[in-house]
Design a protein around this motif. Structure first.
Motif, mmCIF file in Angstrom:
data_model
loop_
_atom_site.group_PDB
_atom_site.id
_atom_site.type_symbol
_atom_site.label_atom_id
_atom_site.label_comp_id
_atom_site.label_asym_id
_atom_site.label_seq_id
_atom_site.Cartn_x
_atom_site.Cartn_y
_atom_site.Cartn_z
ATOM 1 N N UNK A 69 0.843 -1.333 0.017
ATOM 2 C CA UNK A 69 -0.017 0.164 -0.169
ATOM 3 C C UNK A 69 0.800 1.178 -0.058
ATOM 4 N N UNK A 70 0.554 2.421 -0.695
ATOM 5 C CA UNK A 70 1.062 3.631 -0.477
ATOM 6 C C UNK A 70 1.204 4.272 1.028
ATOM 7 N N UNK A 71 2.318 4.607 1.279
ATOM 8 C CA UNK A 71 2.402 5.221 2.480
ATOM 9 C C UNK A 71 2.711 6.866 2.490
ATOM 10 N N UNK A 72 1.796 7.516 3.095
ATOM 11 C CA UNK A 72 1.679 9.160 3.053
ATOM 12 C C UNK A 72 2.668 9.473 4.312
ATOM 13 N N UNK A 73 3.742 10.175 3.931
ATOM 14 C CA UNK A 73 4.800 10.560 4.786
ATOM 15 C C UNK A 73 4.827 12.140 5.004
ATOM 16 N N UNK A 74 4.910 12.456 5.944
ATOM 17 C CA UNK A 74 5.008 14.095 6.434
ATOM 18 C C UNK A 74 6.133 13.989 7.722
ATOM 19 N N UNK A 75 7.111 14.811 7.451
ATOM 20 C CA UNK A 75 8.039 14.587 8.398
ATOM 21 C C UNK A 75 7.610 15.482 9.751
ATOM 22 N N UNK A 76 6.832 16.385 9.705
ATOM 23 C CA UNK A 76 6.725 17.309 10.588
ATOM 24 C C UNK A 76 7.971 17.868 11.588
ATOM 25 N N UNK A 77 8.144 17.555 12.669
ATOM 26 C CA UNK A 77 9.533 18.002 13.225
ATOM 27 C C UNK A 77 10.684 17.054 13.127
ATOM 28 N N UNK A 78 10.324 15.904 12.837
ATOM 29 C CA UNK A 78 11.241 14.958 12.648
ATOM 30 C C UNK A 78 12.323 15.040 11.413
ATOM 31 N N UNK A 79 13.385 14.706 11.609
ATOM 32 C CA UNK A 79 14.562 14.729 10.528
ATOM 33 C C UNK A 79 14.460 13.416 9.848
ATOM 34 N N UNK A 80 14.148 12.162 10.565
ATOM 35 C CA UNK A 80 14.235 10.988 9.833
ATOM 36 C C UNK A 80 12.648 10.238 9.861
ATOM 37 N N UNK A 81 12.515 9.602 8.910
ATOM 38 C CA UNK A 81 11.432 8.622 9.089
ATOM 39 C C UNK A 81 11.366 7.554 8.272
#
Length: 144
Positions: free
Chosen positions: A86-98
Motif C-alpha cells: 500500500x502507498x504510505x503517506x509521509x510528512x516529517x513534521x519536526x522529525x528529520x528522519x522517518x
C-alpha cells in the motif's frame, strides 16, 4: 524530495521499544524454492508463506516541505507485477528522519530469475509514481 538513506528487503525488522533503534536482519538477496522431483513449476499466482519485510529510511532535506507517498512493487524478470505494498503517506513534521516498514506474509514464486523490488515515490507536485530506487531479489527453483 527527502534523501533516501536505506532501502532493504530483509527477513525481519526489529525496532527497539525504548530507544527506537532499528535492526535489519538477514538482507534478502535470494529466495530458494525447493520442489519435489518431477513436480511441475509453480502455477501462475503461486506463492509461499514467508514472513519478510521491506525497510525504507528517509532523511528530510533542509528545504523539504510538504508530504509525499512511497510504495514498493516487486516485478518479475519479464516485467510482470508480482506484489505491491500500500502507498504510505509521509510528512516529517519536526522529525528529520522517518522510516517505513512493510511487513509481507508471502512471496510470489511462479517466475524464477532476478526480480526487481522497486521503490516508487510521488510528491504533491507529481501526479504519478516514479521509480526512485531498485534492488534485485533472485528467485531460484530447485528440484530435490
Amino acid at each position: 524530495m527527502p534523501k533516501l538513506l536505506a532501502y532493504l528487503p530483509c527477513e525481519k525488522v526489529v525496532i527497539e521499544e525504548e530507544s527506537k533503534n532499528i535492526s535489519v536482519l538477514s538482507i534478502l538477496e535470494t529466495v530458494n524454492v525447493t520442489l519435489a522431483r518431477g513436480a511441475p513449476a509453480p502455477t501462475q499466482n503461486a506463492s509461499i508463506g514467508m514472513a519478510w519485510a521491506i525497510f525504507t529510511l528517509w532523511q528530510k532535506e533542509k528545504s523539504e516541505s510538504g508530504e509525499f507517498e512511497s510504495k514498493s512493487v516487486l516485478v518479475s524478470p519479464t516485467g510482470e507485477l508480482l506484489a505491491e505494498t500500500p502507498a504510505a503517506k509521509l510528512g516529517f513534521g519536526t522529525n528529520t528522519r522517518q522510516q517505513v516498514v512493510n511487513r509481507m506474509a508471502s512471496f510470489p514464486v511462479w517466475t524464477p530469475g532476478p526480480c526487481q523490488l522497486k521503490l516508487m515515490v510521488k510528491t504533491a507536485r507529481d501526479g504519478t509514481f516514479r521509480e526512485l530506487a531498485n534492488v534485485v531479489v533472485t528467485l531460484r527453483h530447485t528440484w530435490a
